[in-house]
Enzyme design. Sequence first.
Site, PDB file in Angstrom:
ATOM      1  N   CYS A 122       0.844  -1.189   0.000  1.00  0.00           N
ATOM      2  CA  CYS A 122       0.000   0.000   0.000  1.00  0.00           C
ATOM      3  C   CYS A 122       0.882   1.243   0.000  1.00  0.00           C
ATOM      4  CB  CYS A 122      -0.952   0.070   1.176  1.00  0.00           C
ATOM      5  SG  CYS A 122      -2.169  -1.224   1.192  1.00  0.00           S
TER       6      CYS A 122
ATOM      7  N   ARG B 111       4.425  -0.391  -4.579  1.00  0.00           N
ATOM      8  CA  ARG B 111       4.112  -0.865  -3.224  1.00  0.00           C
ATOM      9  C   ARG B 111       2.836  -1.695  -3.159  1.00  0.00           C
ATOM     10  NH1 ARG B 111       6.885   1.887   0.726  1.00  0.00           N
ATOM     11  NH2 ARG B 111       5.281   1.368   2.227  1.00  0.00           N
TER      12      ARG B 111
ATOM     13  N   TRP C 253      -2.605  -2.875  -1.751  1.00  0.00           N
ATOM     14  CA  TRP C 253      -2.237  -4.294  -1.791  1.00  0.00           C
ATOM     15  C   TRP C 253      -3.159  -4.941  -0.768  1.00  0.00           C
ATOM     16  CZ3 TRP C 253      -0.389  -8.043   1.586  1.00  0.00           C
ATOM     17  CH2 TRP C 253       0.155  -9.188   0.988  1.00  0.00           C
TER      18      TRP C 253
ATOM     19  N   ASN D 293      -2.306   2.490   5.447  1.00  0.00           N
ATOM     20  CA  ASN D 293      -1.381   1.400   5.125  1.00  0.00           C
ATOM     21  C   ASN D 293      -1.112   0.675   6.437  1.00  0.00           C
ATOM     22  OD1 ASN D 293       0.735  -0.221   4.288  1.00  0.00           O
ATOM     23  ND2 ASN D 293       2.238   1.433   4.255  1.00  0.00           N
ATOM     24  N   GLY D 294      -1.405  -0.606   6.490  1.00  0.00           N
ATOM     25  CA  GLY D 294      -1.199  -1.369   7.728  1.00  0.00           C
ATOM     26  C   GLY D 294      -2.400  -2.268   7.972  1.00  0.00           C
TER      27      GLY D 294
ATOM     28  N   GLU E  78      18.227 -17.941  -4.654  1.00  0.00           N
ATOM     29  CA  GLU E  78      17.875 -16.634  -5.191  1.00  0.00           C
ATOM     30  C   GLU E  78      17.432 -16.744  -6.662  1.00  0.00           C
ATOM     31  OE1 GLU E  78      17.163 -13.932  -3.991  1.00  0.00           O
ATOM     32  OE2 GLU E  78      17.499 -12.383  -5.481  1.00  0.00           O
TER      33      GLU E  78
ATOM     34  N   LYS F   9      13.730 -15.582  -7.976  1.00  0.00           N
ATOM     35  CA  LYS F   9      13.546 -14.597  -9.046  1.00  0.00           C
ATOM     36  C   LYS F   9      12.620 -15.159 -10.125  1.00  0.00           C
ATOM     37  CE  LYS F   9      14.586 -11.747  -7.448  1.00  0.00           C
ATOM     38  NZ  LYS F   9      15.282 -11.416  -6.233  1.00  0.00           N
TER      39      LYS F   9
ATOM     40  N   GLU G 193       8.928 -15.449  -8.859  1.00  0.00           N
ATOM     41  CA  GLU G 193       8.138 -14.248  -8.563  1.00  0.00           C
ATOM     42  C   GLU G 193       7.801 -13.431  -9.795  1.00  0.00           C
ATOM     43  OE1 GLU G 193      11.645 -11.532  -6.510  1.00  0.00           O
ATOM     44  OE2 GLU G 193       9.606 -11.198  -5.894  1.00  0.00           O
TER      45      GLU G 193
ATOM     46  N   HIS H  80      18.494 -36.611  -2.404  1.00  0.00           N
ATOM     47  CA  HIS H  80      17.753 -37.070  -1.217  1.00  0.00           C
ATOM     48  C   HIS H  80      16.241 -36.904  -1.400  1.00  0.00           C
ATOM     49  CE1 HIS H  80      21.433 -37.723   1.065  1.00  0.00           C
ATOM     50  NE2 HIS H  80      21.882 -36.604   0.502  1.00  0.00           N
TER      51      HIS H  80
ATOM     52  N   LYS I 220       6.336  -4.445  -3.242  1.00  0.00           N
ATOM     53  CA  LYS I 220       7.767  -4.267  -3.041  1.00  0.00           C
ATOM     54  C   LYS I 220       8.146  -4.342  -1.568  1.00  0.00           C
ATOM     55  CE  LYS I 220      12.010  -3.100  -4.151  1.00  0.00           C
ATOM     56  NZ  LYS I 220      12.850  -4.216  -4.593  1.00  0.00           N
TER      57      LYS I 220
END
Length: 623
Positions: free
Chosen positions: A2, A27, A77, A103-104, A496, A500, A503, A519, A618
């Site tokens: 947000c 955001r 968001w 926001n929250g 990583e 990437k 996402e 394994h 983000k």
Amino acid sequence: MCGIVAYVGRKIAQPLLVEGLKRLEYRGYDSAGVAVIDSAGNMHIRRAVGRISVLENTIQNGQALPESFIGMAHTRWATHGAPTECNAHPHLDNSGRIALVHNGIIENYAALKKFLSGKGHQFSSQTDTEVLAVLIGDLYDEMKVQNHIPPGVSPLQRAVQAALHQVEGTYGIAVICKEEPDTLVVARKGSPLIIGVGKDEYVVASDASAIVEHTTQVIYLNDNEMAILKPDAFRTCTIDDIAISPVVSQLENKLEEYELGDYPHYMLKEIFEQPTAISNTLRGRAEQKDGRIVLGGVSKYTRELIRAHRIILTGQGTAWHAGLVGDYLMEDLAKIVTECTYASEFRYRNPIVEEGTVVVAISQSGETADTLAALREAKERGALALGVINAVGSTIARETDAGIYLHAGPEIGVASTKAFTCQIVTLAMLALYIGRRRFMSQAQCQEVIDGLCAIPDQMTKVLEQSDHIRTIVEQFCERENWLFLGRGYHYPVALEGALKLKEISYIHAEGMPAAEMKHGPIALINDGMPVVFIATQGSQYDKVISNIEEVRARGGKIIAVATEGDANIHRYSEHVIEVPDAMECLQPLLTVVPLQLIAYHAALARGCNVDKPRNLAKSVTVE
Ligand code: M6R
């Protein structure tokens, strides 16, 4: 997670708010809205599902907003309630006088909603935010009836303060009221809020990107603080109304740094910025001539660092992966027992923090709720708390005892790239700083510093292979399952690479230590499955070759990231991406770059939105 932008001043608010929203769109981007109060004191709200461009079209095509000098906007968001128009912010109180962006998360919203419903209030959304708007409206009415407001004090301020005393959870909020058409009230707890101070105007936003165009003078609000802003005056206080002297700071980043320039996407821009970003991280800290590391940000705690018994590195997502590389670096170079733990797990597992424990919070944004909570927990338990942070003035940066900024410049693409490599560089410098003061020889320290200083040029050579990587990726981008495998320092790189790819291209990918594959995960390998091996020359090269053989025997197709000039690797791989030779402990800085480019090209080939992948934001400011 947000984005909020709000304005009060002498300029027309609406275009400024929409432009600000575009900068904050990374955001959150499932819906957006704007509210303004016109000069006749009427409230106007526009909301739309989807990107900011949808809201902009709504305003431009038929639902124009009148001239106004106060207003606020929000990009969402979703947490509570689906991304629909009625759940989009701003939200109104029941009388339609008061509008709020938030926001929250209001954790006790259900109890408050029940209480307010009992008083006859109605709700038109499923959000926790609307409950807060209605609560403020209810208290505003109560205060006006009781007539308890001293002269010169804004009833809106008082109503907001009273409401915030009743809520549990996190918030960055902006509130306007048509009965006080020149007053903007903002407050924060747990979600970032920055006040830009201009001449007869204030621009408030969740981060500096929406402010820097208007002013470079800012006030960072702390938790439980608020501000009452009018074009010609402002006051900062706690939510208990204790006055605070504001500290005005200067923004570090320039407007151009937030611009896309000639690049098609922020992610690509940020991948290509890495050589410069790393040079900036090293500047003034890695002194190649003298072979020493200068870290002014932590020098006050040098003694504690040298004597540390344990280092705990913590973060989430990509920052956690950087921490895993840091874990190897600390043990290798500083010879201190180190662990890297997810901040979200550390916080709730009743962690043991003995004397001599140093906790290092790693975060690009400096606002990640899980990382912030872990940091607070560590401090509470007596640890020395350091930060490795990119965003100057962010909450985590301000709450640590000391820290090292990355100086990587703003990272806008949701997929973190340059922050990752700059975090590793910073952790390497921290390891050298401590190690040299413990057991490390001058010669070894010099060798690693030389290696670090060579990275920007070496990385440029890797970036030149972007087209080669694209042609490889185009052959595999229809495959829905990929594996990324590496050993030692390349295990975190494998994680990583998989993150990437997941996402931004929505391909299922797993990263793991190459040895772990046999394994269990080896059962996944079928004919033609792309398997990316990080197979540079180093202490485990032969073992990695054996793991490659195991995959090939089962039909997997090998994409190897290998050391420049390694003729042998071609015998085992369908495709090879070469990186220059570097010290083993610094190789992740080079080997991760092809993986970033694999993800980028795969996302493009699949028609995905590279900078704004679905469901993501983000900066994750909720736990
Ligand atoms: O701002 P932070 O570095 O604290 O963010 C942590 C993660 O949310 C972040 O790295 C996330 O995993 C990225 N989207 C990965 O590309």
